[in-house]
Design a protein around this motif. Structure first.
Motif, PDB file in Angstrom:
ATOM      1  N   VAL A 288      19.425 -28.532 -14.279  1.00  0.00           N
ATOM      2  CA  VAL A 288      19.123 -29.654 -14.314  1.00  0.00           C
ATOM      3  C   VAL A 288      19.348 -30.372 -13.054  1.00  0.00           C
ATOM      4  N   ASP A 289      18.336 -30.828 -12.773  1.00  0.00           N
ATOM      5  CA  ASP A 289      18.290 -31.678 -11.458  1.00  0.00           C
ATOM      6  C   ASP A 289      18.860 -30.742 -10.271  1.00  0.00           C
ATOM      7  N   GLY A 290      18.649 -29.414 -10.372  1.00  0.00           N
ATOM      8  CA  GLY A 290      18.929 -28.462  -9.188  1.00  0.00           C
ATOM      9  C   GLY A 290      20.364 -27.988  -9.468  1.00  0.00           C
ATOM     10  N   LYS A 291      21.335 -28.391 -10.518  1.00  0.00           N
ATOM     11  CA  LYS A 291      22.362 -27.803 -10.686  1.00  0.00           C
ATOM     12  C   LYS A 291      22.221 -26.675 -12.014  1.00  0.00           C
ATOM     13  N   SER A 292      22.917 -25.899 -11.816  1.00  0.00           N
ATOM     14  CA  SER A 292      23.124 -24.844 -12.834  1.00  0.00           C
ATOM     15  C   SER A 292      24.040 -25.431 -14.102  1.00  0.00           C
ATOM     16  N   ILE A 293      23.794 -24.874 -15.468  1.00  0.00           N
ATOM     17  CA  ILE A 293      24.324 -25.473 -16.564  1.00  0.00           C
ATOM     18  C   ILE A 293      25.777 -25.181 -16.405  1.00  0.00           C
ATOM     19  N   SER A 294      26.404 -23.939 -15.815  1.00  0.00           N
ATOM     20  CA  SER A 294      27.718 -23.584 -15.692  1.00  0.00           C
ATOM     21  C   SER A 294      28.292 -24.251 -14.704  1.00  0.00           C
ATOM     22  N   LYS A 295      27.562 -24.859 -13.474  1.00  0.00           N
ATOM     23  CA  LYS A 295      27.904 -25.684 -12.597  1.00  0.00           C
ATOM     24  C   LYS A 295      28.295 -27.241 -13.254  1.00  0.00           C
ATOM     25  N   ILE A 296      27.491 -27.717 -14.069  1.00  0.00           N
ATOM     26  CA  ILE A 296      27.499 -29.006 -14.646  1.00  0.00           C
ATOM     27  C   ILE A 296      28.936 -28.948 -15.699  1.00  0.00           C
ATOM     28  N   LEU A 297      29.130 -27.753 -16.360  1.00  0.00           N
ATOM     29  CA  LEU A 297      30.192 -27.805 -17.172  1.00  0.00           C
ATOM     30  C   LEU A 297      31.577 -27.522 -16.509  1.00  0.00           C
ATOM     31  N   GLN A 298      31.358 -27.002 -15.339  1.00  0.00           N
ATOM     32  CA  GLN A 298      32.541 -26.878 -14.567  1.00  0.00           C
ATOM     33  C   GLN A 298      32.871 -28.155 -13.902  1.00  0.00           C
ATOM     34  N   SER A 324      21.397 -41.937 -15.868  1.00  0.00           N
ATOM     35  CA  SER A 324      21.216 -43.188 -16.027  1.00  0.00           C
ATOM     36  C   SER A 324      19.734 -43.485 -15.710  1.00  0.00           C
ATOM     37  N   THR A 325      19.119 -42.449 -15.272  1.00  0.00           N
ATOM     38  CA  THR A 325      17.530 -42.695 -14.905  1.00  0.00           C
ATOM     39  C   THR A 325      16.641 -42.488 -16.150  1.00  0.00           C
ATOM     40  N   ASP A 326      15.469 -42.745 -15.896  1.00  0.00           N
ATOM     41  CA  ASP A 326      14.496 -42.490 -17.039  1.00  0.00           C
ATOM     42  C   ASP A 326      13.932 -41.106 -17.021  1.00  0.00           C
ATOM     43  N   SER A 327      14.148 -40.206 -16.047  1.00  0.00           N
ATOM     44  CA  SER A 327      13.780 -38.667 -16.217  1.00  0.00           C
ATOM     45  C   SER A 327      14.650 -37.769 -15.196  1.00  0.00           C
ATOM     46  N   LEU A 328      14.440 -36.607 -15.574  1.00  0.00           N
ATOM     47  CA  LEU A 328      14.888 -35.776 -14.836  1.00  0.00           C
ATOM     48  C   LEU A 328      14.117 -34.396 -14.494  1.00  0.00           C
ATOM     49  N   ASN A 329      14.646 -33.602 -13.788  1.00  0.00           N
ATOM     50  CA  ASN A 329      13.910 -32.469 -13.409  1.00  0.00           C
ATOM     51  C   ASN A 329      14.735 -31.054 -13.920  1.00  0.00           C
ATOM     52  N   ILE A 330      13.980 -30.395 -14.780  1.00  0.00           N
ATOM     53  CA  ILE A 330      14.730 -29.173 -15.457  1.00  0.00           C
ATOM     54  C   ILE A 330      13.917 -27.883 -15.043  1.00  0.00           C
ATOM     55  N   GLY A 336       9.756 -15.610 -21.239  1.00  0.00           N
ATOM     56  CA  GLY A 336      10.112 -14.750 -20.044  1.00  0.00           C
ATOM     57  C   GLY A 336       9.706 -15.209 -18.675  1.00  0.00           C
ATOM     58  N   LYS A 337       9.073 -16.506 -18.483  1.00  0.00           N
ATOM     59  CA  LYS A 337       8.604 -17.004 -17.343  1.00  0.00           C
ATOM     60  C   LYS A 337       9.426 -18.355 -16.782  1.00  0.00           C
ATOM     61  N   SER A 338       9.589 -18.135 -15.690  1.00  0.00           N
ATOM     62  CA  SER A 338      10.186 -19.591 -15.204  1.00  0.00           C
ATOM     63  C   SER A 338       9.337 -20.593 -14.728  1.00  0.00           C
ATOM     64  N   HIS A 339       9.804 -21.857 -15.337  1.00  0.00           N
ATOM     65  CA  HIS A 339       8.842 -23.044 -14.987  1.00  0.00           C
ATOM     66  C   HIS A 339       9.881 -24.062 -14.393  1.00  0.00           C
ATOM     67  N   CYS A 340       9.344 -25.235 -13.956  1.00  0.00           N
ATOM     68  CA  CYS A 340      10.014 -26.499 -13.571  1.00  0.00           C
ATOM     69  C   CYS A 340       9.276 -27.495 -13.958  1.00  0.00           C
ATOM     70  N   LYS A 341       9.919 -28.588 -14.522  1.00  0.00           N
ATOM     71  CA  LYS A 341       8.768 -30.118 -14.754  1.00  0.00           C
ATOM     72  C   LYS A 341       9.849 -31.139 -14.724  1.00  0.00           C
ATOM     73  N   ILE A 342       9.269 -32.225 -14.906  1.00  0.00           N
ATOM     74  CA  ILE A 342      10.132 -33.536 -15.064  1.00  0.00           C
ATOM     75  C   ILE A 342       9.708 -34.055 -16.649  1.00  0.00           C
ATOM     76  N   ILE A 343      10.967 -34.139 -17.143  1.00  0.00           N
ATOM     77  CA  ILE A 343      11.129 -34.754 -18.609  1.00  0.00           C
ATOM     78  C   ILE A 343      11.544 -36.149 -18.682  1.00  0.00           C
ATOM     79  N   ARG A 344      11.454 -36.920 -19.611  1.00  0.00           N
ATOM     80  CA  ARG A 344      11.900 -38.212 -19.702  1.00  0.00           C
ATOM     81  C   ARG A 344      13.135 -38.255 -20.413  1.00  0.00           C
ATOM     82  N   ARG A 345      13.793 -39.606 -20.274  1.00  0.00           N
ATOM     83  CA  ARG A 345      14.963 -39.898 -21.063  1.00  0.00           C
ATOM     84  C   ARG A 345      14.984 -41.131 -21.669  1.00  0.00           C
ATOM     85  N   TYR A 346      15.603 -41.349 -22.770  1.00  0.00           N
ATOM     86  CA  TYR A 346      15.434 -42.821 -23.388  1.00  0.00           C
ATOM     87  C   TYR A 346      16.805 -43.090 -23.958  1.00  0.00           C
TER      88      TYR A 346
END
Length: 563
Positions: A288-298, A324-330, A336-346
């Motif tokens: 999420v926004d370039g950080k791994s899930i394990s890093k965020i949890l840590q 706090s922003t309206d979107s994020l990058n995941i 089985g395939k890796s993807h990147c995209k921007i999704i919105r928050r509300y």
């Protein structure tokens, strides 16, 4: 050569001077912290033990504000003890009374109790130690000014605790007031203090500098949240406008479950909004926004309250995708395939969740009854049991929060009353000590009895009354618990209002099996462990229920009636 030696000598002298100054600065900081820690203990001990404390709601808080400048000036043990002695003497004489303890020794639960520090002459003068011991032996009895016992239950209720409408977080004495109040409530009235990961005295020493050095109100609130998390109790959450702002008030429209340091999309808060960003059940979010899930949890682990690791992941619901922003990058994996995209928050209020039309009970394939304990009411029990009486098994799903129907159900499951739980409750006449209650029984009333297999489904959402319900249903002759570790936070909760606009909770009584086995932090241990898998989530299967059906088929086909 001489010049080089001179230069080296100057460097060494400078380094030694720096180290000496640094050493004395460190020692001074440690001394200041130890003084404040001892103040917290003395202030809390007198609050709950001295018979002359109750005067007006603000009185004892004002005494702390008065004594703190004197504590700061105390340069050694004797000067510090003198400050405490003057405080004690200002409260008036403590009557020498004879306390008759009517509680048998074997009814005390003493794992939480520790007043050894009041007799430590390495910390306090002999005169002070003697005075503190006398107060312990002639402590306040009967109605207490600051706490009372919840009728018929035993967990504490706070009273006469001023919330300080003029609370000024920028003043250190106010921040210390919040810390000292919370620390002492846990010290004397939390039934599971002995189970914490970290010694509670050490927590005090660690948190004092964090409370004294706050540079912003958000930092102050996060320090309070960190303190609350340290009691390792799934009941003990804390949310304020500042903690909400820290995690972020914008949400993605999808639910998720963390498996192997990956966030798996499991459902939607708002299906239409999720589909607009092409979020699918089974998507595996790795960053999420370039950080791994394990890093965020840590990074945020110290702010996530939980009794155990399973609940820690459950309670990370606002830690991974919120912001706090309206979107994020995941970054995510699909098919089985890796993807990147921007999704919105509300804002969460924008979501329109789908309404559930699930029945309270039903009959599954192979004549197996199923009961959703989260929506079953007590008044429904006779009709439910009448409908399922001839099934070969009933699955009670407790992966939710039941509505108090377990006693009524147990009357259909047990021919005779059965013990299923006992408690420890705070002893307000001897703060810090807890006493055992008698075991509570369930079942046994006259009426029709169910003779089929009983299966109980649990997971990390099975918390508090849900765990209590599971313990009750476990008494059925053929009961099997299937699923994964429960929340490990059973027992009636106590509301804790702390100055600074802090509202938290704690488990207020200890909950044990009749043989004294613990449930706090451990939870209810399944007879058969089943956890959701990625494949099952993608296929939208209920793998725990499916396992229950297989177990029922195998046991009933073979005529097995024991676990």
């Amino acid at each position: 050569m001489k010049r080089s030696r001179l230069l080296m000598t100057i460097i060494i002298i400078g380094l030694l001077s720096y180290l000496t100054v640094s050493y004395f600065q460190t020692q001074n900081r440690l001394w200041e912290t130890k003084k404040l820690a001892s103040t917290a203990k003395i202030w809390g001990f007198l609050k709950y033990y001295h018979p002359n404390i109750g005067k007006d709601p603000f009185y004892w808080d004002k005494q702390l504000f008065t004594v703190l400048p004197q504590i700061k000036e105390a340069g050694n043990r004797e000067e510090l003890s003198k400050v405490y002695l003057e405080l004690i003497n200002s409260l008036g004489e403590v009557p020498n009374i004879t306390i008759v303890d009517t509680i048998p020794a074997d009814q005390y639960f003493n794992k939480n109790f520790n007043l050894a520090w009041i007799s430590n002459e390495e910390i306090f003068s002999k005169e002070l130690c003697t005075k503190l011991k006398f107060i312990e032996e002639n402590r306040a009895q009967g109605d207490h000014y600051y706490v009372s016992s919840t009728p018929y239950v035993g967990n504490i209720q706070l009273k006469n605790e001023p919330l300080h409408n003029n609370f000024d977080w920028t003043k250190k004495e106010y921040r210390l007031l919040s810390l000292f109040k919370y620390w002492n409530i846990i010290e004397y009235f939390f039934p599971y203090k002995y189970q914490m990961d970290q010694n509670w005295d050490e927590v005090l020493l660690e948190m004092i500098p964090k409370f004294t050095n706050c540079q912003s109100e958000e930092e102050f609130h996060l320090a309070m949240l960190e303190l609350v998390v340290k009691i390792n109790d799934s009941h003990a959450g804390l949310r304020t406008c500042h903690t909400n702002q820290y995690f972020g008030l914008q949400w993605i429209p999808a639910r998720f479950k963390i498996i192997d340091d990956q966030a798996i999309i499991t459902g939607f808060y708002d299906r239409m909004l999720a589909e607009e960003d092409d979020l699918q059940i089974g998507d595996i979010v790795t960053k999420v926004d370039g950080k791994s899930i394990s890093k965020i949890l840590q990074e945020r682990n110290k702010y996530i309250h939980a009794s155990n690791a399973s609940v820690k992941l459950r309670n990370a619901y606002n830690c991974i995708f919120n912001g706090s922003t309206d979107s994020l990058n995941i970054e995510f994996i699909r098919e089985g395939k890796s993807h990147c995209k921007i999704i919105r928050r509300y804002p969460f209020s924008k979501f329109s969740p789908e309404k559930s039309n699930d029945p309270k009970w039903k009959i599954l394939e192979n004549n197996i009854g199923y009961v959703n304990m989260g929506i079953l009411d007590r008044k429904d029990v006779p009709a439910m049991m009448d409908s399922l009486m001839n099934t070969k098994a009933i699955v009670f799903d407790v992966r939710n929060y039941p509505r108090g129907s377990m006693y009524d159900i147990s009357n259909y499951l047990n021919e005779k009353p059965k013990e299923f739980v006992k408690f420890t409750i705070p002893n307000l006449n001897y703060p810090g000590k807890f006493t055992w209650t008698q075991s509570i029984k369930c079942g046994g009333k006259e009426g029709p009895k169910y003779n089929g297999q009983v299966v109980i489904l649990v997971n990390e959402t099975t918390q508090s009354h849900a765990e209590f319900t599971t313990m009750c249903l476990q008494t059925a002759p053929n009961a099997i618990v299937i699923g994964s570790q429960t929340s490990g936070a059973d027992g009636n909760v106590s509301l804790l209002n702390i100055p600074g606009e802090f509202k938290s909770y704690m488990t207020g009584i200890g909950v044990f099996y009749p043989d004294s086995r613990e449930t706090q932090r451990i939870g209810i241990i399944p007879d058969i462990e089943v956890k959701p898998t990625l494949e099952g989530i993608k296929a939208q299967k209920d793998e725990v229920l499916e396992k229950a059906i297989v177990v029922i088929k195998n046991t009933t086909d073979k005529g097995i009636t024991q676990k």
